[in-house]
Design an enzyme around this catalytic site. Sequence first.
Site, short mmCIF file in Angstrom:
data_model
loop_
_atom_site.label_atom_id
_atom_site.label_comp_id
_atom_site.label_asym_id
_atom_site.label_seq_id
_atom_site.Cartn_x
_atom_site.Cartn_y
_atom_site.Cartn_z
N SER A 7 0.85 -1.20 0.00
CA SER A 7 0.00 0.00 0.00
C SER A 7 0.88 1.24 0.00
O SER A 7 1.63 1.48 0.95
CB SER A 7 -0.90 0.02 1.24
OG SER A 7 -1.41 1.33 1.40
N HIS A 32 -0.89 -1.17 -4.34
CA HIS A 32 -2.20 -0.90 -3.75
C HIS A 32 -2.32 0.60 -3.52
O HIS A 32 -1.52 1.21 -2.82
CB HIS A 32 -2.32 -1.67 -2.43
CG HIS A 32 -3.65 -1.58 -1.78
ND1 HIS A 32 -4.71 -2.38 -2.12
CD2 HIS A 32 -4.10 -0.77 -0.78
CE1 HIS A 32 -5.75 -2.09 -1.36
NE2 HIS A 32 -5.41 -1.11 -0.54
N ASP A 34 -4.63 3.60 -2.19
CA ASP A 34 -5.77 3.89 -1.32
C ASP A 34 -6.33 5.27 -1.61
O ASP A 34 -5.66 6.28 -1.41
CB ASP A 34 -5.32 3.82 0.15
CG ASP A 34 -5.07 2.39 0.59
OD1 ASP A 34 -6.00 1.58 0.48
OD2 ASP A 34 -3.95 2.09 1.04
N MET A 36 -9.14 7.95 -0.62
CA MET A 36 -10.05 8.29 0.49
C MET A 36 -10.60 9.70 0.29
O MET A 36 -9.86 10.59 -0.13
CB MET A 36 -9.29 8.24 1.82
CG MET A 36 -8.55 6.93 2.05
SD MET A 36 -7.86 6.86 3.71
CE MET A 36 -6.88 5.35 3.60
N HIS A 65 -8.03 0.93 -4.42
CA HIS A 65 -9.00 0.67 -3.35
C HIS A 65 -9.75 1.97 -3.05
O HIS A 65 -9.20 2.89 -2.45
CB HIS A 65 -8.21 0.18 -2.11
CG HIS A 65 -9.03 -0.07 -0.90
ND1 HIS A 65 -8.47 -0.25 0.36
CD2 HIS A 65 -10.38 -0.19 -0.72
CE1 HIS A 65 -9.43 -0.47 1.23
NE2 HIS A 65 -10.60 -0.42 0.62
N MET A 67 -12.12 4.14 -1.18
CA MET A 67 -12.84 4.35 0.09
C MET A 67 -13.55 5.69 -0.02
O MET A 67 -13.18 6.67 0.62
CB MET A 67 -11.86 4.31 1.26
CG MET A 67 -11.37 2.89 1.55
SD MET A 67 -9.86 2.85 2.53
CE MET A 67 -8.67 3.04 1.20
N MET A 136 -11.41 -6.29 4.79
CA MET A 136 -10.64 -5.36 5.62
C MET A 136 -10.34 -6.00 6.97
O MET A 136 -11.23 -6.56 7.61
CB MET A 136 -11.42 -4.05 5.84
CG MET A 136 -11.58 -3.17 4.61
SD MET A 136 -10.03 -2.73 3.78
CE MET A 136 -9.16 -1.84 5.08
N GLY A 141 -9.25 3.68 6.68
CA GLY A 141 -9.02 5.12 6.90
C GLY A 141 -7.56 5.48 7.09
O GLY A 141 -7.13 6.54 6.66
N PHE A 142 -6.83 4.61 7.76
CA PHE A 142 -5.44 4.97 8.09
C PHE A 142 -4.52 3.75 8.01
O PHE A 142 -4.96 2.62 8.31
CB PHE A 142 -5.37 5.56 9.51
CG PHE A 142 -6.19 6.80 9.66
CD1 PHE A 142 -5.67 8.04 9.30
CD2 PHE A 142 -7.50 6.73 10.12
CE1 PHE A 142 -6.44 9.19 9.40
CE2 PHE A 142 -8.28 7.88 10.23
CZ PHE A 142 -7.75 9.12 9.87
N GLY A 143 -3.26 4.01 7.66
CA GLY A 143 -2.26 2.95 7.71
C GLY A 143 -1.76 2.79 9.14
O GLY A 143 -2.05 3.62 10.01
N GLY A 144 -1.03 1.74 9.39
CA GLY A 144 -0.35 1.57 10.67
C GLY A 144 -1.22 1.12 11.84
O GLY A 144 -0.80 1.22 13.00
N ASP A 174 -6.37 -6.59 3.95
CA ASP A 174 -5.78 -5.25 4.03
C ASP A 174 -5.93 -4.69 5.43
O ASP A 174 -7.05 -4.51 5.91
CB ASP A 174 -6.51 -4.36 3.00
CG ASP A 174 -5.99 -2.94 2.92
OD1 ASP A 174 -4.96 -2.64 3.55
OD2 ASP A 174 -6.63 -2.14 2.22
N GLY A 175 -4.79 -4.42 6.05
CA GLY A 175 -4.79 -3.74 7.34
C GLY A 175 -4.03 -4.49 8.42
O GLY A 175 -4.42 -5.58 8.82
N GLY A 176 -2.91 -3.90 8.82
CA GLY A 176 -2.16 -4.44 9.96
C GLY A 176 -1.43 -5.74 9.67
O GLY A 176 -1.10 -6.49 10.59
N GLY A 196 1.17 -1.98 4.08
CA GLY A 196 1.69 -0.63 3.91
C GLY A 196 2.90 -0.40 4.77
O GLY A 196 4.05 -0.45 4.32
N SER A 197 2.65 -0.19 6.06
CA SER A 197 3.77 0.14 6.95
C SER A 197 4.79 -0.99 7.01
O SER A 197 6.00 -0.73 7.05
CB SER A 197 3.26 0.53 8.34
OG SER A 197 2.22 -0.32 8.74
C1 DX5 Z 1 -6.39 1.44 5.30
C2 DX5 Z 1 -5.89 1.15 3.92
C3 DX5 Z 1 -4.75 0.23 3.89
C4 DX5 Z 1 -3.51 0.70 4.63
C5 DX5 Z 1 -2.78 -0.50 5.14
O1 DX5 Z 1 -7.64 1.98 5.25
O2 DX5 Z 1 -6.91 0.58 3.13
O3 DX5 Z 1 -4.43 -0.16 2.57
O4 DX5 Z 1 -2.65 1.48 3.85
O5 DX5 Z 1 -1.72 -0.08 5.91
P1 DX5 Z 1 -1.04 -1.04 6.98
O6 DX5 Z 1 -0.51 -2.22 6.25
O7 DX5 Z 1 0.05 -0.17 7.55
O8 DX5 Z 1 -2.09 -1.40 7.99
ZN ZN Z 2 -6.34 -0.33 1.17
#
Ligand code: DX5
Ligand code: ZN
Length: 214
Positions: A7, A32, A34, A36, A65, A67, A136, A141-144, A174-176, A196-197
Amino acid sequence: MIKISPSILSCDFANMQSELERIEKAGADYAHIDVMDGMFVPNITLGPCIVKAIRRTSGLVFDVHLMICEPERYIEEFAKAGADIITVHYESTDDPAAVLRRIRELGCRAGLSIKPATDPEVVRPLLGLCDLILVMTVEPGFGGQSFMHDMIPHIAAVAEMTREAGLDTEIEVDGGISPANVRLVLDAGANVIVAGSAVFKSEDMAATVKALRG
Ligand code: DX5
Ligand code: ZN
């Protein structure tokens, strides 16, 4: 085959071209992206003009993706901008079937995503219209954020549905997700891993991408 879709939400946005080159060299299959809108989720990221600009710099599969509320208003622009896969949220539109059909008509692969609180059963009647289902594993909404372990049954349910239907729909998560927990989602049936992170903050990106394949 397991695919890795880093991501770019966690990349250095001042250097998107080199960041895309970096993930490609590290062995990523998809990028990927994102999108938003500050309405469907509280954060705002990027739109079709950025996708169009980075399209000229990268040959990676663009896994977009969305959102955003009422994605039907923008899918054509994202398709024209160079998206390969367009994923919309079940919760973001009154007519997910029509949106999924339109994505395919535009020549893209169609993805459908569900938020953590959404019953995975909503996907079942739409399976024939989907090339990819995105489960999901955090609140979008947010990475990390931290991986939600209670989403494992959602991944398994969606994987089972596609198997029963005899479809080879991709199951994306996707996520964490990191090398430390990827085994859980792979065992549940996921085959496209967004991270992502974990990818962008790693010291050795190629090793991380490899580790994410399980
Ligand atoms: C969150 C995004 C993800 C996000 C994942 O809403 O859809 O794609 O970037 O980031 P990590 O892998 O850091 O959770
Ligand atoms: Zn995503």
